[in-house]
Design a protein around this motif. Structure first.
Motif, short mmCIF file in Angstrom:
data_model
loop_
_atom_site.label_atom_id
_atom_site.label_comp_id
_atom_site.label_asym_id
_atom_site.label_seq_id
_atom_site.Cartn_x
_atom_site.Cartn_y
_atom_site.Cartn_z
N ILE A 138 0.85 -1.20 0.00
CA ILE A 138 0.00 0.00 0.00
C ILE A 138 0.87 1.24 0.00
CG2 ILE A 138 -1.67 1.31 1.37
CD1 ILE A 138 -2.83 -1.41 2.25
N SER A 139 1.92 1.20 0.80
CA SER A 139 2.83 2.35 0.87
C SER A 139 3.55 2.55 -0.47
CB SER A 139 3.84 2.13 1.99
OG SER A 139 4.69 3.23 2.11
N LYS A 195 1.65 4.62 -3.27
CA LYS A 195 1.69 6.09 -3.16
C LYS A 195 2.93 6.63 -3.87
CE LYS A 195 0.71 10.15 -1.38
NZ LYS A 195 -0.40 10.95 -1.86
N HIS A 202 -3.22 6.13 0.25
CA HIS A 202 -3.40 4.90 1.03
C HIS A 202 -4.88 4.61 1.32
CE1 HIS A 202 -3.30 7.98 4.16
NE2 HIS A 202 -4.04 7.14 4.86
N SER A 247 -6.14 2.71 -1.69
CA SER A 247 -5.51 1.39 -1.72
C SER A 247 -6.09 0.47 -0.65
CB SER A 247 -4.00 1.51 -1.52
OG SER A 247 -3.41 2.21 -2.58
N CYS A 248 -6.28 0.99 0.55
CA CYS A 248 -6.85 0.20 1.64
C CYS A 248 -8.27 -0.25 1.29
CB CYS A 248 -6.87 0.99 2.95
SG CYS A 248 -5.24 1.21 3.69
N GLN A 256 -7.72 0.90 7.55
CA GLN A 256 -6.74 2.00 7.58
C GLN A 256 -5.98 2.01 8.90
OE1 GLN A 256 -8.31 5.84 6.39
NE2 GLN A 256 -9.80 4.85 5.03
N PHE A 285 -3.05 -0.19 8.63
CA PHE A 285 -1.98 0.43 7.85
C PHE A 285 -1.21 1.44 8.70
CE2 PHE A 285 -0.67 4.12 5.30
CZ PHE A 285 0.30 3.52 4.51
N LYS A 314 2.66 1.63 9.83
CA LYS A 314 3.46 2.79 9.45
C LYS A 314 4.13 3.43 10.66
CE LYS A 314 3.10 7.05 6.83
NZ LYS A 314 2.22 7.98 6.14
#
Length: 163
Positions: free
Chosen positions: A5-6, A9, A16, A19-20, A27, A30, A34
């Motif tokens: 996902i990262s 970007k 994100h 994508s999530c 989220q 994620f 992160k």
């Protein structure tokens, strides 16, 4: 998954959130990844699982490779671990550890090298007088000290055990 996902970007400019949503990932998961120190540092669950795997492997080797998940679970409980037998079985399967399977009990009635004894009674178990027709039987009894065999002789007229 979070690393993918990262990367979306940076490579394609897809934020994100999108994508999530597209991948069905929360989220919050994620963000947890992160914000984790060192990005990819093991979580408390991963630490516990690694410790559990090490303890399971140690107990399995200490048993000579014979203990299965029930005995390993009992030993873990004695050591203070709170873990289910199913979890131990799953971890052992993932580690490739399998205990010794119990032996199949041998039967007394399997065919041997000698031919079976002839049927002198011809499957007629009624006698006309005492001491005319006897039959015998052998029974295997499993005990903690080993197997015992009980042999009996019965008079088929009176149905009494003779010996």
């Amino acid at each position: 998954m979070a690393a993918f996902i990262s990367s979306q970007k940076t490579e394609y400019g897809i934020d994100h959130i999108t994508s999530c949503r597209a991948l069905g990932v929360s989220q919050s998961g994620f963000y947890k990844w992160k914000n984790r120190i060192g990005r990819g540092a093991p979580t408390a669950r991963q630490h516990r699982r690694a410790d559990l795997d090490a303890e399971i492997t140690r107990l399995f080797k200490a048993s000579g490779g014979t203990y299965g998940s029930p005995r390993i679970t009992r030993d873990l409980h004695e050591a203070g671990w709170r873990v289910s037998e199913n979890t131990v079985a799953a971890r052992m399967a993932e580690l490739g550890l399998a205990g010794r399977k119990p032996r199949k009990p041998r039967s007394l009635t399997r065919q041997g090298k000698r031919p079976a004894a002839p049927d002198l009674v011809r499957r007629k178990f009624t006698a006309v007088a005492p001491d005319v027709l006897w039959c015998g039987d052998v029974t295997q009894i499993d005990t903690d000290e080993g197997r015992l065999y009980l042999a009996t002789v019965e008079d088929l007229f009176s149905r009494r055990l003779l010996g």
